[in-house]
Design an enzyme around this catalytic site. Structure first.
Site, short mmCIF file in Angstrom:
data_model
loop_
_atom_site.label_atom_id
_atom_site.label_comp_id
_atom_site.label_asym_id
_atom_site.label_seq_id
_atom_site.Cartn_x
_atom_site.Cartn_y
_atom_site.Cartn_z
NE ARG A 175 -3.13 0.25 2.98
CZ ARG A 175 -4.45 0.59 3.16
NH1 ARG A 175 -4.71 1.86 3.69
NH2 ARG A 175 -5.20 -0.54 3.27
CB THR A 176 3.44 2.66 2.52
OG1 THR A 176 2.67 2.11 3.49
CG2 THR A 176 4.22 3.81 2.34
CE LYS B 135 23.36 -7.32 10.44
NZ LYS B 135 24.30 -6.51 11.34
NE ARG C 66 6.73 1.32 5.51
CZ ARG C 66 5.47 1.22 5.62
NH1 ARG C 66 4.91 -0.05 5.52
NH2 ARG C 66 4.72 2.08 6.11
CG HIS D 182 4.30 5.95 8.62
ND1 HIS D 182 4.92 6.44 7.30
CD2 HIS D 182 3.45 5.17 8.06
CE1 HIS D 182 4.22 5.84 6.55
NE2 HIS D 182 3.68 4.81 6.66
#
Lengths: 426, 168, 321
Positions: free
Chosen positions: C66-67, C94, C116, C146
């Site tokens: 969505r974002t 890692k 993000r 956010h």
């Protein structure tokens, strides 16, 4: 063998209650006089200590030199130079090396590395449990015989209290000091900052102080049960200081230290997300710092350690919680202690005692004092000399310090270990 | 002295001539915010244009975004959905460097392919920087250093010549 | 903060990492510019050339369709070129370090990172170590912030209730783990909201929550009185397994927003949710789809707000040369 004459310095030797201008005479690796020139003494080296302080070399209860196993971060060679330049003449090495100090072979290896680095007075601390996994006892007696000065859990958790009890009883039966950093793994919840207003604002996984105080309380009960001699390392909060005070008053055979940077920095000093401030235990509140300072001033906390943890650059490059905790702190030990004196929190004698006489007593060493006949571990420093923490002056391989770039007052000019000059400024 | 009515009269006459000359059929009139809209409102009435006056805001098409940044007071353009094949009369108050018209044309062409565009401005002044030129003008003038034209409105609509304070 | 890395030498927005450190004027400017982009939703051409030729990289270390799609759409509507990268980070291996990932992308001459990440402080770290000409937008870092979501929430509130100084806002749910809540609280306080109230069980509130300048309530029924704006937060399944809550049904009983509970707030109160919604856990379907809900508006506002923030962050300082 060299004969050293240190002239006219301000001699502060808390163990012997000396605080006056004096000369110190060293021969055969030992202190031979602090009052008058001994007969037949011929100085091969003269150190002019006018306007300087002469004190016992510092004894560091908790350091990490990263060898064996993590030479990317630091080596005995680099850190021995750093220690010498910091006036430190004895270091206790935490067992979380790779491999862990849980076999005599590793203890021997450490002795060799120390000799090679020309810094013999490095005492390994043995692991309390095998591989520091917290489940099985390590061979504490063999380790003691191989030169380990104490046993410790480093920063690791002991699986449960039954195992901790047994480890403490076993250590006690061999008259071994247990050095313990109290921290409840579950309450700590993989946090990286103090559970307080700052961590809340920045959304950082946090560690409540109860993770330390509860583990400390449990351990104190076990001290009474087992009769084990215990030293609590790197305490960070008010309620820990209170518990130590009460336990001592009650008569338990315990001691405690605080890391030098905890006496200065709080959560409010943390620059947001700056990994130089990522330490364990975390920097807590101003009230905690107040109590730590008071604890030092009143003797409840009797020692200061550096908690030296040098890191490679990559270890500190990342989002704050993902970076490795720890400060490279040997070289800021003296100036930060002097700052406390300047701020009126402790006297200079107390500061020096916290770095020499008291750690020696904790470790049962004939050291930390300029007693005639003792090995000559001496530090000469200029309390007025200012210097900056920068690449030119810094000796440790790890530059991970929140004090990088800062100006400090107070610098070691000479360090003598067992009668040998291992450092001199210029 | 600039008289607004004289200018509008001249522009109206010119436009009527060009509409015939270029064979414009049922043209769509577009005014450029803000001054161009005020002028277009007058002309829209005088010429009896059928479709509602369309409004164009060129803020997002300017070429100086990296210098002056985003303008917080932008109202969206109001153009009909389909301008493909339409004849367009584009109106602005002052034609100066030509950048405004370049931006306006870019925006119009993003909406679709018009049949043709006629540019009418109240005043054409010196200082052109882009090779464009109006088809109809109310007047052409040359300004002295430090002078500029200011249109006020919408009611009453009037035009002034201002001298800015001398800057070293 | 000693030096605000979000602003350039002229005080203009350069990075957008957190609401903290920005003032009311700047936040209001973002809302005003977003307003001008809203009109574009009705146009046939949903594009302006503002960021034409610029390359924007969506660096998503944490999944979020969505974002990510709203940032992609926002960038495309500004005519920028967009590259979306979903980088899974496993806790055991890692792989490439964060810094190396950034350096490799910088070598391809990009202009902006939208980041993000699951760890608090990741966006700050990237902003501090990236080349000086690159702007960084925080699309959510760990539990820290956010900020674009908070701004679209403020924008949505302002559309219906333009005067913040009169508003009492309640944020309900898992505040402890919520980066959205932290940013919303900061934005509301900076914009001058009359009151910000958090309503949650104690296990879902951060210690020292009052230091965020909020009032606290553990009871939804009393907490909703006089509220103008209700913001529901998502409850994640992990909260049950980490001993923070016994069950979803018990949570819904105490803190779920039903029609009955909604009546306790002011009659014209609006209901918001950053999404995705857990129907029947934090909010009843009837409320989510009801007349007081502005949840879908939040979604469509998301693009305009992100366009505004990206356009503002890409402005360079002053005239060149």
């Amino acid at each position: 063998m060299s004969q050293i004459h240190i002239k006219q310095g301000h001699l502060i030797d808390p163990a012997n209650h000396i605080n006056r201008i004096a000369d110190v005479y060293i021969a055969g690796g030992k202190v031979v006089s602090v009052t008058h020139e001994p007969a037949g003494f011929k100085a091969t080296t003269v150190i002019d200590a006018t306007h300087k302080v002469i004190c016992p070399g510092f004894i560091d209860l908790s350091t990490r030199l990263r060898e064996p196993g993590q030479s990317r971060k630091a080596t005995f060679k680099s850190e021995a130079i750093a220690a010498a330049s910091a006036g430190v003449t004895t270091m206790c090495l935490q067992p979380d090396t790779n491999p862990v100090i849980d076999t005599p072979a590793v203890a021997e290896l450490i002795k060799e590395l120390a000799e090679k680095a020309h810094y013999p007075q490095i005492y390994p601390i043995a692991a309390l449990t095998r591989k520091l996994e917290g489940t099985e006892l390590s061979s504490m007696l063999s380790l003691k015989q191989a030169g380990c000065i104490a046993v410790s859990n480093a920063q690791q958790a002991v699986k449960n209290l039954l195992i901790l009890r047994r480890a403490m009883e076993y250590a006690a039966s061999h008259d071994l000091l247990v050095m313990f950093r109290p921290n409840d793994y579950w309450l700590g919840n993989n946090g990286c900052a103090h559970e307080g207003a700052v961590a809340t604002r920045y959304g950082l996984p946090s560690i409540p102080e109860e993770a330390e105080t509860i583990a400390l309380a449990q351990c104190l009960e076990l001290v009474e049960l087992t009769g084990c001699r215990m030293h609590f390392g790197q305490l960070s909060c008010k309620r820990s200081v209170i518990k130590i005070y009460q336990a001592k008053k009650y008569g338990l055979n315990i001691s405690a230290d605080v890391a030098i940077h905890q006496l200065h920095l709080t959560e409010n000093d943390m620059i947001p997300f700056d990994s130089s401030y990522h330490v364990l235990p975390p920097f807590r509140t101003e009230e905690d710092r107040e109590y730590l300072r008071q604890g030092l001033a009143t003797g409840t906390l009797n020692s200061i350690c550096s908690d030296h943890q040098p890191h490679d650059i990559d270890a500190k490059l990342g989002a704050f919680p993902e970076t490795e905790p720890g400060v490279s702190s040997l070289e800021t030990l003296l100036p930060l202690m002097l700052k406390l004196v300047e701020q009126g929190e402790i006297s200079l004698q107390q500061g020096i005692a916290a770095l020499s006489e008291n750690p020696a007593r904790v470790l049962h060493l004939n050291s930390g004092a300029l007693t005639v006949g003792y090995a000559a571990d001496v530090c000469v420093f200029d309390p007025e000399l200012t210097w900056q923490v920068n690449a030119e002056n810094w000796k440790s391989q790890g530059i991970n310090t929140p004090f990088w770039g800062q100006q400090f007052k107070g610098r070691v000019t000479h360090t003598i270990q067992a009668g040998k000059i291992i450092y001199s400024l210029e | 002295m600039l008289d607004i009515n004289d200018l509008l009269n001249t522009l109206e006459a010119e436009l009527k001539r060009v509409i015939v000359e270029r064979g414009l059929v049922d043209p769509l009139m577009i005014g450029i915010r803000t001054g161009g809209v005020w002028v277009a409102e007058q002309l829209h009435q005088r010429l009896g244009i059928r479709d509602e006056l369309a409004l164009l805001d060129i803020s997002f098409y300017r070429d100086d975004f990296s210098q002056i940044g985003v303008n917080p007071n932008v109202k969206p353009s109001q153009l009909p959905q389909d301008i493909k094949g339409r004849d367009i009369i584009l109106i602005d108050d002052v034609f100066y460097t030509g950048r405004t018209i370049r931006a306006a044309l870019n925006e119009i062409f993003d909406y679709g392919r018009p049949s043709q565009v006629v540019l009418a401005v109240l005043i054409e002044r010196d200082g052109k920087e882009i090779p464009l030129c109006p088809d109809c003008v109310g007047t052409s003038i040359k300004l002295n250093a430090g002078q500029r034209i200011k249109l006020t409105g919408p009611s009453p609509l009037s035009i002034h010549l201002q001298t800015l304070d001398a800057v070293a | 903060m000693t030096e605000n890395i979000q602003l350039n030498s002229e005080g203009k927005l350069k990075h957008f990492l957190s609401i903290e450190g920005l003032n009311k004027t700047l936040l209001t400017e973002i809302l005003d510019i977003a307003d001008s982009f809203i009109g574009m939703n009705d146009q046939q051409i949903k594009k302006v050339p503002l960021l034409r030729g610029k390359t924007i990289v969506n660096l998503f270390f944490e999944n979020s369709t969505r974002t990510r799609t709203t940032f992609e759409l926002a960038a495309k509507r500004l005519s920028a070129d967009v590259l979306s990268m979903s980088i899974a980070t496993s806790s055991t291996s890692k792989g490439e370090s964060l810094l190396d990932t950034i350096r490799n992308l910088e070598a391809m001459f990009v202009d902006m990172f939208v980041v993000r990440h699951a760890i608090s402080g990741a966006a700050h770290f990237i902003a501090q170590h990236t080349s000086p000409h690159i702007s960084v937008i925080n699309a959510g870092d760990g539990q820290h912030a956010h900020p674009t979501q908070a701004m679209l929430d403020m924008f949505t509130i302002r559309q219906v209730k333009p005067d913040f100084s009169n508003l009492r806002v309640a944020i309900i749910g898992d505040i402890l783990h919520s980066r959205v809540a932290r940013s919303q609280i900061q934005a509301l306080n900076i914009l001058g909201a009359a009151e910000v109230r958090v309503i949650a069980p104690k296990t879902l509130l951060p210690s020292h929550v009052e230091s965020l300048e909020v009032n606290v309530s553990h009871d939804l029924t009393s907490g909703l009185k006089d509220i103008d704006v209700i913001i529901m937060l998502r409850l994640q399944k992990e909260r049950m397994t980490s001993a923070l809550l016994p069950s979803e049904s018990e949570y819904f009983k105490c803190f779920g927003l039903t029609e009955a509970k909604l009546k306790i707030a002011k009659p014209d109160a609006i209901v918001m949710h950053p999404g995705p919604i857990n129907r029947g856990v934090e909010i009843d379907s009837k409320v989510a789809d009801g007349p007081q809900s502005v949840i879908l508006k939040q979604v469509s506002n998301g693009i305009a707000i992100r366009m505004a923030i990206m356009a503002m962050a890409m402005q360079k300082q002053g005239a060149v040369g």
